[in-house]
Design a protein around this motif. Sequence first.
Motif, short mmCIF file in Angstrom:
data_model
loop_
_atom_site.label_atom_id
_atom_site.label_comp_id
_atom_site.label_asym_id
_atom_site.label_seq_id
_atom_site.Cartn_x
_atom_site.Cartn_y
_atom_site.Cartn_z
N ALA A 14 0.84 -1.20 0.00
CA ALA A 14 0.00 0.00 0.00
C ALA A 14 0.88 1.25 0.00
O ALA A 14 2.09 1.17 0.07
CB ALA A 14 -0.92 -0.02 1.22
N CYS A 15 0.25 2.39 -0.08
CA CYS A 15 0.96 3.67 -0.11
C CYS A 15 1.49 4.01 1.28
O CYS A 15 0.98 3.53 2.25
CB CYS A 15 0.02 4.77 -0.55
N PRO A 16 2.44 4.89 1.39
CA PRO A 16 3.20 5.55 0.35
C PRO A 16 4.33 4.66 -0.16
O PRO A 16 4.86 3.82 0.56
CB PRO A 16 3.75 6.79 1.04
N THR A 17 4.68 4.88 -1.41
CA THR A 17 5.71 4.10 -2.07
C THR A 17 6.55 5.04 -2.92
O THR A 17 6.04 6.01 -3.47
CB THR A 17 5.07 3.02 -2.98
N LEU A 18 7.84 4.75 -3.01
CA LEU A 18 8.74 5.56 -3.82
C LEU A 18 9.28 4.74 -4.99
O LEU A 18 9.52 3.54 -4.85
CB LEU A 18 9.92 6.07 -2.99
N TYR A 19 9.46 5.42 -6.13
CA TYR A 19 10.00 4.81 -7.33
C TYR A 19 11.11 5.70 -7.87
O TYR A 19 11.03 6.92 -7.77
CB TYR A 19 8.93 4.69 -8.42
N GLU A 20 12.11 5.10 -8.48
CA GLU A 20 13.16 5.83 -9.18
C GLU A 20 12.84 5.75 -10.66
O GLU A 20 12.43 4.70 -11.16
CB GLU A 20 14.51 5.16 -8.90
N THR A 21 13.06 6.85 -11.38
CA THR A 21 12.81 6.83 -12.82
C THR A 21 14.12 6.78 -13.59
O THR A 21 15.18 7.06 -13.05
CB THR A 21 12.04 8.09 -13.28
N ASP A 22 14.00 6.44 -14.85
CA ASP A 22 15.18 6.41 -15.73
C ASP A 22 15.57 7.82 -16.14
O ASP A 22 16.50 8.00 -16.92
CB ASP A 22 14.93 5.53 -16.94
N ARG A 23 14.89 8.85 -15.61
CA ARG A 23 15.24 10.24 -15.89
C ARG A 23 15.95 10.90 -14.71
O ARG A 23 16.14 12.10 -14.69
CB ARG A 23 13.98 11.04 -16.22
#
Length: 86
Positions: A14-23
Amino acid sequence: MRMRFLGSTSEAGACPTLYETDRGTIVVQGLQVTDAEALGDLRDVLDGEGAVEVPRELLTEIARRVLFDDQATAFPSSKETPTATG
């Protein structure tokens, strides 16, 4: 844009969740802040922007992991300037 799951302090994904982007940016998944008084404290909010509340522990744990432990699997740095819709 591609994203890689970094982590969450919540149970069962569930939230909160963090993601890394390719940018070279971080995406936050979480519940929107809806308290009018809290929203009044925000500065320079652009169209399309919103506020998400994230526990301090999540940010510090992910920062520690991404900056020190996880360099081999992190996305390469991007010279591209990220946009909200990009």
